[in-house]
Design a protein around this motif. Structure first.
Motif, PDB file in Angstrom:
ATOM      1  N   MET A 104      -5.178  17.648  -8.942  1.00 29.58           N
ATOM      2  CA  MET A 104      -4.923  16.344  -9.548  1.00 29.58           C
ATOM      3  C   MET A 104      -4.122  15.437  -8.615  1.00 29.58           C
ATOM      4  N   VAL A 105      -3.002  15.931  -8.116  1.00 30.50           N
ATOM      5  CA  VAL A 105      -2.154  15.104  -7.256  1.00 30.50           C
ATOM      6  C   VAL A 105      -2.803  14.928  -5.883  1.00 30.50           C
ATOM      7  N   GLY A 106      -3.480  15.964  -5.392  1.00 29.27           N
ATOM      8  CA  GLY A 106      -4.198  15.848  -4.129  1.00 29.27           C
ATOM      9  C   GLY A 106      -5.279  14.785  -4.197  1.00 29.27           C
ATOM     10  N   LEU A 107      -5.998  14.744  -5.314  1.00 37.29           N
ATOM     11  CA  LEU A 107      -7.038  13.727  -5.491  1.00 37.29           C
ATOM     12  C   LEU A 107      -6.427  12.329  -5.482  1.00 37.29           C
ATOM     13  N   LEU A 108      -5.284  12.173  -6.118  1.00 33.00           N
ATOM     14  CA  LEU A 108      -4.622  10.864  -6.125  1.00 33.00           C
ATOM     15  C   LEU A 108      -4.172  10.467  -4.722  1.00 33.00           C
ATOM     16  N   ALA A 163       0.836  -1.204   0.000  1.00 36.59           N
ATOM     17  CA  ALA A 163       0.000   0.000   0.000  1.00 36.59           C
ATOM     18  C   ALA A 163       0.869   1.252   0.000  1.00 36.59           C
ATOM     19  N   ALA A 164       1.923   1.245   0.808  1.00 40.15           N
ATOM     20  CA  ALA A 164       2.825   2.398   0.853  1.00 40.15           C
ATOM     21  C   ALA A 164       3.489   2.623  -0.507  1.00 40.15           C
ATOM     22  N   THR A 165       3.873   1.551  -1.155  1.00 45.85           N
ATOM     23  CA  THR A 165       4.525   1.649  -2.464  1.00 45.85           C
ATOM     24  C   THR A 165       3.552   2.153  -3.533  1.00 45.85           C
ATOM     25  N   VAL A 166       2.356   1.596  -3.564  1.00 43.38           N
ATOM     26  CA  VAL A 166       1.358   2.021  -4.556  1.00 43.38           C
ATOM     27  C   VAL A 166       0.964   3.481  -4.301  1.00 43.38           C
ATOM     28  N   LEU A 167       0.868   3.869  -3.044  1.00 44.31           N
ATOM     29  CA  LEU A 167       0.566   5.256  -2.705  1.00 44.31           C
ATOM     30  C   LEU A 167       1.654   6.183  -3.243  1.00 44.31           C
ATOM     31  N   ILE A 199      -5.461   7.081  -0.185  1.00 43.74           N
ATOM     32  CA  ILE A 199      -5.537   6.883   1.266  1.00 43.74           C
ATOM     33  C   ILE A 199      -6.958   6.456   1.644  1.00 43.74           C
ATOM     34  N   ALA A 200      -7.947   7.153   1.106  1.00 47.41           N
ATOM     35  CA  ALA A 200      -9.348   6.806   1.395  1.00 47.41           C
ATOM     36  C   ALA A 200      -9.653   5.386   0.930  1.00 47.41           C
TER      37      ALA A 200
END
Length: 178
Positions: A90-94, A45-49, A99-100
């Protein structure tokens, strides 16, 4: 919108907007990565994030370079470069979307899942609104940021689900072999 710039409520919205800046995104990204690793033992999860934010940032810069839309001209203009699509959005949404996604997937109750979804949506709306209040983007830049970020988010969630399925299948094979 810019005429609202100095209103008291706007101070709060601008503060929330800091979460969409480079410093805000990097801080939330690395704190979230650490929390996923420490509390959930979830390096994937950390890597994909991390990859989501990296891909979103690079993709945003490519889109800006291709489209070359000039920013609005306001007196206290602080951002450089082109405006479409909004990188903050854009980056904030990602970042906040991923995270959500992970929090919702780990949650047990519908009520908690709904709270995460509503809170994240409200946060993302405020980030976009804050960028309009700052006068750094046109409304279409914000909408473009939501669309581009949403498309990449769908792709990253799909990749995560494929990885999750492969990991579960391997665990299943290893359990059968034992």
């Amino acid at each position: 919108m810019y005429s609202l710039h100095d209103q008291p409520l706007v101070s709060f919205i601008k503060w929330v907007g800091i979460l969409g800046t480079t410093i805000g995104i990097v801080t939330v990204l690395f704190v979230s990565m650490l929390l996923f690793i420490i509390f959930q033992k979830n390096v994937k999860a950390a890597t994909v994030l991390f990859l989501s934010v990296l891909i979103g940032n690079v993709g945003n810069k490519l889109l800006k370079a291709l489209i070359e839309r000039e920013r609005p001209t306001f007196p206290e203009h602080i951002e450089d470069g082109f405006s479409f699509p909004s990188g903050h959005v854009m980056v904030g949404l990602l970042l906040f979307g991923m995270i959500a996604y992970y929090l919702i997937r780990a949650s047990q109750t519908i009520k908690v899942k709904q709270t995460i979804l509503i809170s994240t949506s409200l946060l993302l709306i405020l980030i976009g609104f804050s960028r309009l209040l700052e006068g750094e983007y046109f409304l279409t830049d914000i909408i473009g940021g939501y669309i581009a970020g949403g498309l990449v988010l769908i792709g990253m969630i799909s990749i995560d689900q494929v990885l999750h399925t492969k990991i579960e299948r391997r665990k299943g094979k290893n359990d059968v072999a034992l």
